[in-house]
Each structure stands twice: as C-alpha cells, then as structure tokens.
Write a protein that holds these residues in place. Structure first.
Motif, PDB file in Angstrom:
ATOM      1  N   ALA A 141       0.855  -1.196   0.000  1.00 13.76           N
ATOM      2  CA  ALA A 141       0.000   0.000   0.000  1.00 13.76           C
ATOM      3  C   ALA A 141       0.886   1.239   0.000  1.00 13.76           C
ATOM      4  N   TYR A 142       0.269   2.405  -0.182  1.00  6.80           N
ATOM      5  CA  TYR A 142       0.991   3.676  -0.040  1.00  6.80           C
ATOM      6  C   TYR A 142       1.011   4.028   1.448  1.00  6.80           C
ATOM      7  N   MET A 143       1.965   3.470   2.174  1.00 12.07           N
ATOM      8  CA  MET A 143       1.984   3.621   3.629  1.00 12.07           C
ATOM      9  C   MET A 143       2.407   5.024   4.063  1.00 12.07           C
ATOM     10  N   ASN A 144       3.348   5.622   3.335  1.00 10.87           N
ATOM     11  CA  ASN A 144       3.917   6.899   3.743  1.00 10.87           C
ATOM     12  C   ASN A 144       2.888   8.027   3.784  1.00 10.87           C
ATOM     13  N   THR A 145       1.869   7.937   2.935  1.00 12.09           N
ATOM     14  CA  THR A 145       0.879   9.021   2.843  1.00 12.09           C
ATOM     15  C   THR A 145      -0.468   8.657   3.451  1.00 12.09           C
ATOM     16  N   GLY A 146      -0.532   7.556   4.200  1.00 18.18           N
ATOM     17  CA  GLY A 146      -1.763   7.287   4.924  1.00 18.18           C
ATOM     18  C   GLY A 146      -2.452   5.976   4.621  1.00 18.18           C
ATOM     19  N   ILE A 147      -1.708   4.968   4.159  1.00 20.52           N
ATOM     20  CA  ILE A 147      -2.225   3.609   3.959  1.00 20.52           C
ATOM     21  C   ILE A 147      -3.321   3.580   2.888  1.00 20.52           C
ATOM     22  N   GLN A 148      -3.030   4.168   1.714  1.00 21.68           N
ATOM     23  CA  GLN A 148      -3.959   4.070   0.586  1.00 21.68           C
ATOM     24  C   GLN A 148      -3.634   2.820  -0.241  1.00 21.68           C
ATOM     25  N   ARG A 149      -4.632   2.305  -0.942  1.00 21.38           N
ATOM     26  CA  ARG A 149      -4.426   1.103  -1.755  1.00 21.38           C
ATOM     27  C   ARG A 149      -3.464   1.378  -2.906  1.00 21.38           C
ATOM     28  N   SER A 150      -2.741   0.359  -3.311  1.00 18.23           N
ATOM     29  CA  SER A 150      -1.951   0.401  -4.534  1.00 18.23           C
ATOM     30  C   SER A 150      -2.352  -0.814  -5.365  1.00 18.23           C
ATOM     31  N   TYR A 217      15.971  -7.721 -11.201  1.00 11.62           N
ATOM     32  CA  TYR A 217      14.836  -7.240 -10.396  1.00 11.62           C
ATOM     33  C   TYR A 217      14.671  -8.133  -9.177  1.00 11.62           C
ATOM     34  N   VAL A 218      14.610  -7.521  -7.978  1.00 12.95           N
ATOM     35  CA  VAL A 218      14.384  -8.252  -6.736  1.00 12.95           C
ATOM     36  C   VAL A 218      13.167  -7.652  -6.042  1.00 12.95           C
ATOM     37  N   HIS A 219      12.177  -8.470  -5.788  1.00 11.54           N
ATOM     38  CA  HIS A 219      10.918  -8.031  -5.182  1.00 11.54           C
ATOM     39  C   HIS A 219      10.892  -8.538  -3.740  1.00 11.54           C
ATOM     40  N   ILE A 220      10.919  -7.618  -2.783  1.00 15.48           N
ATOM     41  CA  ILE A 220      11.022  -7.985  -1.370  1.00 15.48           C
ATOM     42  C   ILE A 220       9.731  -7.632  -0.636  1.00 15.48           C
ATOM     43  N   LEU A 221       9.059  -8.645  -0.119  1.00 12.21           N
ATOM     44  CA  LEU A 221       7.887  -8.401   0.722  1.00 12.21           C
ATOM     45  C   LEU A 221       8.350  -7.747   2.005  1.00 12.21           C
ATOM     46  N   SER A 222       7.839  -6.554   2.303  1.00 10.98           N
ATOM     47  CA  SER A 222       8.341  -5.734   3.408  1.00 10.98           C
ATOM     48  C   SER A 222       7.182  -5.339   4.316  1.00 10.98           C
ATOM     49  N   VAL A 223       6.977  -6.129   5.344  1.00  9.15           N
ATOM     50  CA  VAL A 223       5.817  -5.947   6.216  1.00  9.15           C
ATOM     51  C   VAL A 223       5.868  -4.596   6.929  1.00  9.15           C
ATOM     52  N   CYS A 224       4.733  -3.907   6.928  1.00 11.17           N
ATOM     53  CA  CYS A 224       4.591  -2.602   7.580  1.00 11.17           C
ATOM     54  C   CYS A 224       3.653  -2.745   8.777  1.00 11.17           C
ATOM     55  N   PRO A 225       4.185  -2.813  10.011  1.00  4.93           N
ATOM     56  CA  PRO A 225       3.310  -2.983  11.175  1.00  4.93           C
ATOM     57  C   PRO A 225       2.255  -1.890  11.300  1.00  4.93           C
ATOM     58  N   THR A 226       2.623  -0.656  10.949  1.00  2.97           N
ATOM     59  CA  THR A 226       1.670   0.451  11.051  1.00  2.97           C
ATOM     60  C   THR A 226       0.516   0.266  10.082  1.00  2.97           C
TER      61      THR A 226
END
Length: 236
Positions: A141-150, A217-226
């Motif tokens: 998601a777009y976590m930096n700007t407020g958890i909007q869908r991507s 290309y390396v795609h890393i799943l990066s969990v965002c607790p927030t």
C-alpha cells in the motif's frame, strides 16, 4: 563444529551502509530489508531512491543515513534516473575519465513507485538492457501518505481508500499485481523474490543480481506494522 547459522552470521559484513538512527516506525521490516540489501552490496554502489517511506526516514535535511552515494528522485522516474546514471558511468569509463570498478547501480522504490507510478520508466529501463539492480520494497500500500491502496494491495485487504464496510465487505476488490511476472516478461537476466524474514536468502539473491550483466529485479515483501495494524514484533 559451529552451527551453520553462526558460521553464516560471521560472513556478513559488519559495516552499516544504511546507518542506524533513521526515523522508521518500530518493527519496520522494510528498513531491515534496506539494511540487508546495503550490506549485501557494500560500498561500491550508487543508489537511486524513489520518494517513499525509506526516502522520508533516511534523509531529513541536512542529515542522511546513507554511507554510499545516494540520489533522491521523483516518485515516477527511478527507472529513468538509474538508466541515466548507468549510461553516464559507462561513458566516463569508456572515455578513460573513471576507472571501471564494477560499481553497482541500484534503483529502489516501494510498490507504489514500482508497480504503479514508476512502472513505465522501469519497463523502459528493462527493455533497453541497462546494467542495474532494481529492488521493490513491497509493503502492499501507499503507507507513507496514509495507507492508501496500490495495485500491489491484495484482494480483501482494508486500506483508507478501500475500506471494508457494509457497501463493500471485502475491502480491496482487485487482485495483487504480479510484478515479478511482469519483470520476467521483459526477458531480463535475473528476477527474484525475497523477504527480510530470511536474511541470508535475501542477501544471497541480491549478490546474484549484482553479478548479472543487464537488468536484475528483486521483489522484497516488506511488512509494515503500522499499515498492516499488527504489533511491531510480528513484522518478521
């Protein structure tokens, strides 16, 4: 004979190229992934980083957490910028103005900067065959700007722009875009998926990507607790 995990840990570079003291949230698995990628590549690297969480937390003017050359670029043009950096470096080496030290050109961005806003520039960079690594830190998601869908948000997830409710109980109604498959469709030399839950695997794949000639290309799943609404200690 020491256990394999202890032996492996001794082989990891103890230097930090993504330095501590950044402003990421507690338990941020994306910051850990960035740290591991930086460790895998060492100091012979130039980083082109899209706008996003990692740019915000690591470059508060006048400070930086990067101990390697690092460029902040606009949300949409990481692919174009790293293409230019790679082509410029190649030209300087060809003209004898720089020694060829096999410097790695690294592009990085979140799922928004990769699968959405920056896909056109990244696709062009893949197609032209520039010699670089691109890492997508996918927190879905777009976590930096407020958890909007991507377009990387999975079906059924709740975000601030795809909330689950009476009108739409499932929340997100589209399926997650398969960026690794899109990268493979460009016939580039190397594509991998990884997660900071498996640090040795992640670093090995980044090192393999650096050894390839052409786009990787390396795609890393990066969990965002927030954004995922989970406790920080569950990010791994």
């Amino acid at each position: 004979m020491e256990p394999l995990n202890v032996y492996a840990a001794r082989l990891i570079d103890k230097k930090e190229y993504f330095a501590p003291g950044h402003r990421s949230c507690q338990g941020c698995a994306e910051a850990l992934a960035v740290r591991l990628v930086a460790k895998a590549l060492g100091n012979n690297v130039v980083v082109c980083a899209a706008t996003g969480c990692m740019e915000i937390v690591s470059s508060p003017l006048p400070f930086t957490n990067w101990r390697v050359p690092w460029l902040h670029v606009a949300f949409e043009n990481t692919g174009a910028t790293l293409s230019g950096a790679e082509a410029g470096l190649r030209a300087l080496i060809r003209k004898g103005r720089l020694e060829d030290k096999q410097t790695v050109i690294l592009g990085m961005g979140g799922d928004g900067a990769t699968a959405d806003i920056g896909l056109q520039a990244l696709s062009g960079a893949f197609e032209r065959g520039h010699n670089f690594i691109y890492v997508c830190y996918d927190n879905e998601a777009y976590m930096n700007t407020g958890i909007q869908r991507s377009s990387s948000t999975p079906y059924g997830a709740t975000t601030t722009t795809s909330p689950a409710g009476k009108a739409q109980p499932t929340g997100q109604v589209t399926w997650k875009k398969n960026m690794p498959k899109i990268a493979v469709a460009h016939n580039i030399p190397y594509v991998a998926t990884a997660c900071s839950s498996y640090p040795m695997d992640l670093m090995e794949k980044v090192k393999k990507a650096a050894a390839k000639k052409g786009p990787a290309y390396v795609h890393i799943l990066s969990v965002c607790p927030t954004g995922w609404r989970i406790a920080p200690d569950r990010a791994i």
